[in-house]
Design a protein around this motif. Structure first.
Motif, PDB file in Angstrom:
ATOM      1  N   LEU A  60      83.348  37.115  11.516  1.00  0.00           N
ATOM      2  CA  LEU A  60      83.131  37.553  12.897  1.00  0.00           C
ATOM      3  C   LEU A  60      83.941  38.804  13.238  1.00  0.00           C
ATOM      4  CD1 LEU A  60      83.022  34.141  14.789  1.00  0.00           C
ATOM      5  CD2 LEU A  60      81.232  35.893  14.839  1.00  0.00           C
ATOM      6  N   VAL A  61      85.211  38.800  12.895  1.00  0.00           N
ATOM      7  CA  VAL A  61      86.064  39.942  13.226  1.00  0.00           C
ATOM      8  C   VAL A  61      85.669  41.159  12.392  1.00  0.00           C
ATOM      9  CG1 VAL A  61      88.438  40.789  13.306  1.00  0.00           C
ATOM     10  CG2 VAL A  61      87.951  38.404  13.885  1.00  0.00           C
ATOM     11  N   LEU A  62      85.305  40.955  11.142  1.00  0.00           N
ATOM     12  CA  LEU A  62      84.907  42.076  10.284  1.00  0.00           C
ATOM     13  C   LEU A  62      83.642  42.752  10.812  1.00  0.00           C
ATOM     14  CD1 LEU A  62      85.508  40.501   6.756  1.00  0.00           C
ATOM     15  CD2 LEU A  62      86.957  42.144   7.968  1.00  0.00           C
ATOM     16  N   TRP A  63      82.654  41.963  11.224  1.00  0.00           N
ATOM     17  CA  TRP A  63      81.448  42.546  11.784  1.00  0.00           C
ATOM     18  C   TRP A  63      81.741  43.244  13.112  1.00  0.00           C
ATOM     19  CZ3 TRP A  63      77.443  43.749   9.109  1.00  0.00           C
ATOM     20  CH2 TRP A  63      76.974  42.939   8.079  1.00  0.00           C
ATOM     21  N   GLY A  64      82.650  42.680  13.892  1.00  0.00           N
ATOM     22  CA  GLY A  64      83.037  43.341  15.135  1.00  0.00           C
ATOM     23  C   GLY A  64      83.653  44.698  14.872  1.00  0.00           C
ATOM     24  N   ALA A  65      84.523  44.773  13.874  1.00  0.00           N
ATOM     25  CA  ALA A  65      85.126  46.060  13.505  1.00  0.00           C
ATOM     26  C   ALA A  65      84.065  47.034  13.019  1.00  0.00           C
ATOM     27  CB  ALA A  65      86.190  45.845  12.435  1.00  0.00           C
ATOM     28  N   ALA A  66      83.081  46.530  12.268  1.00  0.00           N
ATOM     29  CA  ALA A  66      82.001  47.395  11.797  1.00  0.00           C
ATOM     30  C   ALA A  66      81.184  47.943  12.967  1.00  0.00           C
ATOM     31  CB  ALA A  66      81.097  46.618  10.841  1.00  0.00           C
ATOM     32  N   ALA A  67      80.918  47.098  13.972  1.00  0.00           N
ATOM     33  CA  ALA A  67      80.180  47.570  15.145  1.00  0.00           C
ATOM     34  C   ALA A  67      80.982  48.619  15.909  1.00  0.00           C
ATOM     35  CB  ALA A  67      79.838  46.392  16.052  1.00  0.00           C
ATOM     36  N   ARG A  74      72.843  49.492  13.724  1.00  0.00           N
ATOM     37  CA  ARG A  74      72.953  49.395  12.269  1.00  0.00           C
ATOM     38  C   ARG A  74      73.535  48.049  11.843  1.00  0.00           C
ATOM     39  NH1 ARG A  74      76.115  54.232   9.504  1.00  0.00           N
ATOM     40  NH2 ARG A  74      74.533  55.304  10.751  1.00  0.00           N
ATOM     41  N   VAL A  75      74.559  47.593  12.536  1.00  0.00           N
ATOM     42  CA  VAL A  75      75.220  46.342  12.168  1.00  0.00           C
ATOM     43  C   VAL A  75      74.295  45.152  12.375  1.00  0.00           C
ATOM     44  CG1 VAL A  75      77.046  44.749  12.894  1.00  0.00           C
ATOM     45  CG2 VAL A  75      77.590  47.143  12.460  1.00  0.00           C
ATOM     46  N   ASN A 114      76.689  38.413  16.728  1.00  0.00           N
ATOM     47  CA  ASN A 114      77.527  37.901  17.810  1.00  0.00           C
ATOM     48  C   ASN A 114      78.282  39.005  18.528  1.00  0.00           C
ATOM     49  OD1 ASN A 114      76.966  35.562  15.981  1.00  0.00           O
ATOM     50  ND2 ASN A 114      78.135  34.486  17.541  1.00  0.00           N
ATOM     51  N   ALA A 115      78.983  39.846  17.772  1.00  0.00           N
ATOM     52  CA  ALA A 115      79.760  40.910  18.397  1.00  0.00           C
ATOM     53  C   ALA A 115      78.889  42.095  18.781  1.00  0.00           C
ATOM     54  CB  ALA A 115      80.877  41.360  17.460  1.00  0.00           C
ATOM     55  N   ALA A 116      77.952  42.462  17.887  1.00  0.00           N
ATOM     56  CA  ALA A 116      77.184  43.682  18.124  1.00  0.00           C
ATOM     57  C   ALA A 116      76.223  43.538  19.289  1.00  0.00           C
ATOM     58  CB  ALA A 116      76.421  44.064  16.854  1.00  0.00           C
TER      59      ALA A 116
END
Length: 431
Positions: A60-67, A74-75, A114-116
């Motif tokens: 979750l946190v990694l995808w949030g950082a990617a967004a 893209r994410v 979730n984050a994006a």
């Protein structure tokens, strides 16, 4: 065009979230089919359907950082496409280890949404509409659960477990295509020459307190909802079918409540004041459920239904608050951390309270504890938030004097943490 586009972005974000939720939460409804088709024990089947959640928590946190770095479109598109592909790979092999491992990979990929998707909503909507929009986006989870309950078991019963998994796989791929074609990332603030990198919003206790309060509130939410069917069957003599139908209808009402609460926060200009109020409401309603459960009688069912609605109503407020306080440079990571904390307590709560319910006090003891938890959460929740301090502001908000109206998509302005240290402003929120 801008007004219509923002609602289109919201609709696609909801569809993407719903696709991931059908997969993440719908597998639980296939446990009987999974056991019959794959020859698994109950423990094996339970582990397999829990694997997507374990995968989700890990990324979750990694995808949030990617967004935060590469953008929402893209994410989300990559994450959903990979999730659909991982489900397909899971269907190609045999055994609990293969199936569970690839379903965990699919869950890890689906966490991108979730984050994006939250960032898309926050970036496209002005503060006076953002609570409503986030409340609508948060509807996707209960709607996904309802869709999974209605669609997956019939497919599994008639065509088998693996055929049922094709449905969420297709949903993920279709969602990825919609995102890739139609979603437009909110514009970001232009970098300021010589400016320092955005400072962490965790330099004050405000976000920590909201994370902690949210994690506590999730315990009461998942205990009430997870054991509601068993409570109706074991304590009031309902059939499992009747209890399931009633609780599915209640989940739809609860989804609508998130919209109403979000709009309420827009009107009062705060996310945290309504959240503190709902902490009190949760404590009162769940406390009444504990009391009426001790007394006995059908009135306890009324409070069970009220508690099933009240304990889920606050969720969108917390997500909107942490993202607004974090600012555009940190919103994805902060929402990932928020989501991780909530999912951890959601996973830990039901097993722990299952032991409590099996003890001498039964449901009365469990509900009493769940009535105290929101009181603690209310004290942890900061007394006020200042959206003028850390805010994600679209450029088509005419109240913004420096908005760049030439951009076809809204501008996400920098919070003080993105142009300065921001410590003094953030510290003023912790009251």
């Amino acid at each position: 065009m801008g007004e219509n586009r923002r609602w289109l972005m919201l609709a696609i974000g909801m569809c993407a979230q719903l696709a991931s939720c059908v997969f993440l939460y719908g597998l639980a409804y296939l446990v009987p089919v999974l056991r019959a088709d794959e020859g698994m024990s109950l423990a094996q089947a339970g582990t397999v359907v829990a694997c997507p959640t374990f995968g989700l928590l890990s990324t979750l946190v990694l995808w949030g950082a990617a967004a935060d770095r590469w953008g929402e479109r893209r994410v989300m598109a990559v994450g959903l496409a990979l999730a659909g592909g991982a489900i397909a790979v899971a269907l190609a092999g045999n055994g609990a280890v293969w199936l569970g491992g690839w379903l965990a990979v699919a869950g890890a990929c689906s966490a991108a949404v979730n984050a994006a998707s939250g960032r898309v909503v926050l970036g496209w909507f002005a503060p006076e509409q953002r609570g409503l929009a986030m409340g609508m986006r948060q509807m996707a989870q209960p709607l996904g659960m309802v869709a999974g309950a209605l669609v997956l078991p019939p497919i599994g019963t008639h065509a088998g477990f693996r055929a049922a998994l094709v449905f969420p796989a297709v949903l993920c791929v279709v969602g990825a295509a919609l995102v890739a074609v139609l979603v437009r990332d909110p514009a970001r603030p232009a970098p300021v020459a010589g400016a320092a990198r955005p400072a962490s919003p965790y330099d004050s206790p405000v976000l920590y307190r909201i994370h902690a309060a949210s994690a506590l509130l999730v315990v009461s939410q998942f205990v009430v909802v997870s054991f509601a069917a068993d409570y109706l069957v074991s304590e009031h003599g309902w059939t499992a079918t009747g209890a399931g139908r009633l609780l599915a209808a209640v989940q739809l009402v609860a989804a609508g409540t998130r919209i109403a609460v979000g709009r309420w926060s827009d009107l009062v200009g705060s996310r945290l004041r309504p959240m503190r109020t709902l902490c009190v409401v949760n404590a009162v309603v769940v406390g009444a459920l504990a009391l009426t459960s001790a007394i006995g009688g059908p009135v306890a069912i009324v409070f069970l239904l009220l508690a099933s609605v009240a304990t889920v109503s606050w969720n969108g407020l917390a997500f909107t608050a942490v993202a607004e306080l974090a600012g555009s440079a940190w919103a994805g990571r902060v929402m990932g951390i928020q989501n991780t904390g909530q999912n951890l307590t959601a996973a830990a709560g039901p097993p722990l309270f299952g032991v409590i319910i099996g003890g001498p006090g039964g449901y009365v003891t469990a509900y009493t504890i769940c009535a105290v938890i929101p009181i603690v959460a209310g004290f942890l929740t900061p007394g006020q938030d200042s959206r003028s301090v850390y805010a994600i502001m679209p450029s088509n908000n005419t109240s913004m004097p420096n908005a760049k109206r030439s951009s076809p998509s809204p501008e996400v302005s920098a919070s003080p943490s993105e142009v300065n240290v921001g410590k003094r402003a953030a510290g003023n929120d912790a009251k």
